[in-house]
Design an enzyme around this catalytic site. Sequence first.
Site, PDB file in Angstrom:
ATOM      1  N   GLY A 350       0.826  -1.200   0.000  1.00  0.00           N
ATOM      2  CA  GLY A 350       0.000   0.000   0.000  1.00  0.00           C
ATOM      3  C   GLY A 350       0.859   1.247   0.000  1.00  0.00           C
ATOM      4  N   PRO A 351       0.242   2.406  -0.225  1.00  0.00           N
ATOM      5  CA  PRO A 351       0.992   3.660  -0.284  1.00  0.00           C
ATOM      6  C   PRO A 351       1.595   4.025   1.074  1.00  0.00           C
ATOM      7  CG  PRO A 351      -1.366   4.001  -0.657  1.00  0.00           C
ATOM      8  CD  PRO A 351      -1.180   2.558  -0.437  1.00  0.00           C
ATOM      9  N   PRO A 352       2.532   4.960   1.104  1.00  0.00           N
ATOM     10  CA  PRO A 352       3.139   5.371   2.377  1.00  0.00           C
ATOM     11  C   PRO A 352       2.109   5.982   3.320  1.00  0.00           C
ATOM     12  CG  PRO A 352       4.413   6.196   0.507  1.00  0.00           C
ATOM     13  CD  PRO A 352       3.131   5.664  -0.036  1.00  0.00           C
ATOM     14  N   GLY A 353       2.300   5.721   4.614  1.00  0.00           N
ATOM     15  CA  GLY A 353       1.470   6.372   5.619  1.00  0.00           C
ATOM     16  C   GLY A 353       0.152   5.705   5.925  1.00  0.00           C
ATOM     17  N   VAL A 354      -0.105   4.514   5.341  1.00  0.00           N
ATOM     18  CA  VAL A 354      -1.391   3.858   5.613  1.00  0.00           C
ATOM     19  C   VAL A 354      -1.313   2.902   6.809  1.00  0.00           C
ATOM     20  CG1 VAL A 354      -2.244   4.065   3.259  1.00  0.00           C
ATOM     21  CG2 VAL A 354      -0.946   2.042   3.903  1.00  0.00           C
ATOM     22  N   GLY A 355      -0.104   2.748   7.402  1.00  0.00           N
ATOM     23  CA  GLY A 355      -0.011   1.977   8.640  1.00  0.00           C
ATOM     24  C   GLY A 355       0.547   0.581   8.500  1.00  0.00           C
ATOM     25  N   LYS A 356       1.359   0.330   7.488  1.00  0.00           N
ATOM     26  CA  LYS A 356       1.898  -1.025   7.290  1.00  0.00           C
ATOM     27  C   LYS A 356       2.853  -1.428   8.419  1.00  0.00           C
ATOM     28  CE  LYS A 356       3.574  -0.018   3.205  1.00  0.00           C
ATOM     29  NZ  LYS A 356       3.106   1.387   3.121  1.00  0.00           N
ATOM     30  N   THR A 357       3.799  -0.542   8.715  1.00  0.00           N
ATOM     31  CA  THR A 357       4.792  -0.857   9.750  1.00  0.00           C
ATOM     32  C   THR A 357       4.159  -0.923  11.128  1.00  0.00           C
ATOM     33  OG1 THR A 357       6.517   0.231   8.446  1.00  0.00           O
ATOM     34  CG2 THR A 357       6.979  -0.120  10.772  1.00  0.00           C
ATOM     35  N   SER A 673      -2.103   2.148 -18.222  1.00  0.00           N
ATOM     36  CA  SER A 673      -3.495   2.535 -18.016  1.00  0.00           C
ATOM     37  C   SER A 673      -3.823   3.907 -18.607  1.00  0.00           C
ATOM     38  CB  SER A 673      -3.813   2.542 -16.506  1.00  0.00           C
ATOM     39  OG  SER A 673      -2.981   3.458 -15.840  1.00  0.00           O
ATOM     40  N   LYS A 716      -7.247   4.775  -7.576  1.00  0.00           N
ATOM     41  CA  LYS A 716      -7.581   5.778  -8.593  1.00  0.00           C
ATOM     42  C   LYS A 716      -8.936   6.415  -8.303  1.00  0.00           C
ATOM     43  CE  LYS A 716      -4.868   3.445 -12.175  1.00  0.00           C
ATOM     44  NZ  LYS A 716      -4.903   2.648 -13.402  1.00  0.00           N
TER      45      LYS A 716
END
Length: 767
Positions: A350-357, A673, A716
């Site tokens: 997922g994109p940065p800052g979505v809480g993966k870590t 795309s 998107k």
Amino acid sequence: MSQTYPLVCTKGVIIFPDQEIVIDVGREASLKAVENARDNYEDKVVLFSQVKLQQENPTFDDIYHVGTLCEIRHVRKFENFLRIKFRGLDRVELKEWSKGSLSDMGTVDILHSYRQDEVEEVALVRMIAGAFEALPHVEKFLSKELMIELSKGIGADVLSDKAVQTFPLLTERKQEYLETLGINDRLEMLLADMEKEKRMSEVEQKINETVKERIDQGQKDYYLREKMHAIREELGDVVEQDKDAEQIRKRLDENPYPDYIKKKVKEELARYEMLPMASGETGVIKTYIDWLMDLPWWQTTQDNEDLSAAQDILDADHYGLKKVKERIMEYLAVKQMTNSLKAPIICLVGPPGVGKTSLAKSVARALGRKFVKMSLGGVRDEAEIRGHRRTYLGALPGRIIQGMKKAGTINPVFLIDELDKMASDYKGDPSSAMLEVLDPEQNSLFSDHYIEEAYDLSKVLFIATANYLENIPPALRDRLEIIELSSYTDIEKVNIARQHLLPKQLLENGLKPSQLKISDDMILYLIRYYTREAGVRQLERTIATICRKTVLAILKDKKKSITISKKLIKEWLGNEKVEYGKKEKKDQVGTVTGLAYTSFGGDILQIEANKFEGKGNLILTGQLGDVMKESASIALDFIRAHAKEYKIDPKMFEKMDVHIHVPEGAVPKDGPSAGVTMTTALVSCFSEIPVKANLAMTGEVTLRGNVLPIGGLKEKSLAAHRSGIDTILIPKGNVKDLDDIPEEVKESVHFIPVSTVKQVLNAALVQ
């Protein structure tokens, strides 16, 4: 004919005729009997052994009734007892035990041995003589006198009595010999006991050899170590080396290291001890031994079995993320049911800052496991993963093994961050090295170049993170369980800010909730006009800035509480940073809004097309990648093939140059795309028909005019929603992905599925 003599009871002592023996006599009845024998019976006394040794005052029934008539040869007085040498004369049988005036008296009959078959007697004597020679350590059983007499041909009667005297037999067995009068019978008994002793000696010898081998090896090791220690002391070497070695051995013995590790450590320790302290190699070997012993080989942490508590921890730490939480709870449930489960390799994309870590940290907390992290951003060297060969100067294990040592257990949660940021160069391909780490079928025997011994990673719960799935090599991607974390909607961001970000920043800045009041509308205003991101990282930084300025206002301006308003936000943060609803204000010719999926989430792109007099060249600008360049060529060729259908003069393509530009030229762009967007822009440009400003589109186009499905539809769609677009054209093959779109986006955006360029143009061009 019966005779009467003073009687003495012995404890476990049997005397045979012609045997001399020293006995300590201390009981009052026995002392009286000895004194009476010396005074009145010419030093003659009868000795009988007790059946039970612990009895102090035995009676007639408590002693064996066959004993020995003895002569007192010598008496030595001590304070409480007499030490007397007796000599055996004859076997006697007790008939009566009476109490005399001076001592106890025994009335006895003399018993005489009798000879049996003479030939058998000679054979038995020979066999006994041979058996004595065959006995190991024969000197234990034969006195010198008996050996001399045997060589001279001792009589069978004497042999049977004298041999038994020094033979290791129980009291009960010796009493049997005393009671047996037949000489051949006694010889047979002796032969049987000698054979038994021989077997026992063989067993003892075998046991002794086994014990001796063990003791000898230990003594040998101890001797050699002491010798080496002494040599080092003579040479002046530091003896700290020996202390280290001793501590390592003690640690090996006290802990359940695998056998192959114990063997490896002992081999290296032997080399370490042989080298002088000044040698450079001692440090290398000691470091290697320390790594082997400090790695967790058996240590584990107990997993949290309370599923409700684990769910509560995940919910408390993160808002939303339903799919990810479900997957973690499934893992916990199956593990609890089966009590053993190979840890899956989960990859959060997922994109940065979505809480993966932070989600990986929450998983470790929910499971009750240790947490370690390894970032692969910019890693180019395979040795970073597998370690260096020990032959290199400054060699170290790879970061996997380093992480395991840091965790201290064999079942931590291991976060592999930025999996898509690895690169390759002449030093190797680290992504290929990761295949062994992240393959559940292989990682039970993970091989690190430095450690050299197989290390089991199968109990580790690996969680990988990546921003862009396409950047992960296909072979590595195949081994991962992909879980996508998409961008957050505005409403989700408000909830995250309210439940997590704001309380965290209030705590970090020493504020009470009553000192800073901010409404949901003001949080939404911050989200829309001061941040433009998929996650909430910039939002957290913005809230942190407001908290710091609040602290300053409270301390400097002596205010008790601050209420956030638009005016105050603009005063503290400056003018609005982001133009919310970033879309074209009016319908324009040759300008189309496209949708892109980047490593930072979804975004919208304005694709512009223009024509001017020239020679039919196609000009592309905006740092486009190969895929987008091909899409532009396909779009132009499709229009040339269908020019009449869209009322375009075919000759225009020969007289006009075409320029396609994607704004923000400094940002590289690529992806499959943009085909329909470029096609629409070109048709609009050549036909002079404007494109609707409130519409965006995504999809790839073929030369035949078919629209192909794309990826990242959710990202998107969120980008289009953020920009205020209310209609999106999507490939028909992506209709199945609409289930993943948040409801609030579906309510405000109209999705139109298309399968051909004709349908795209009908919907996009102003009719």
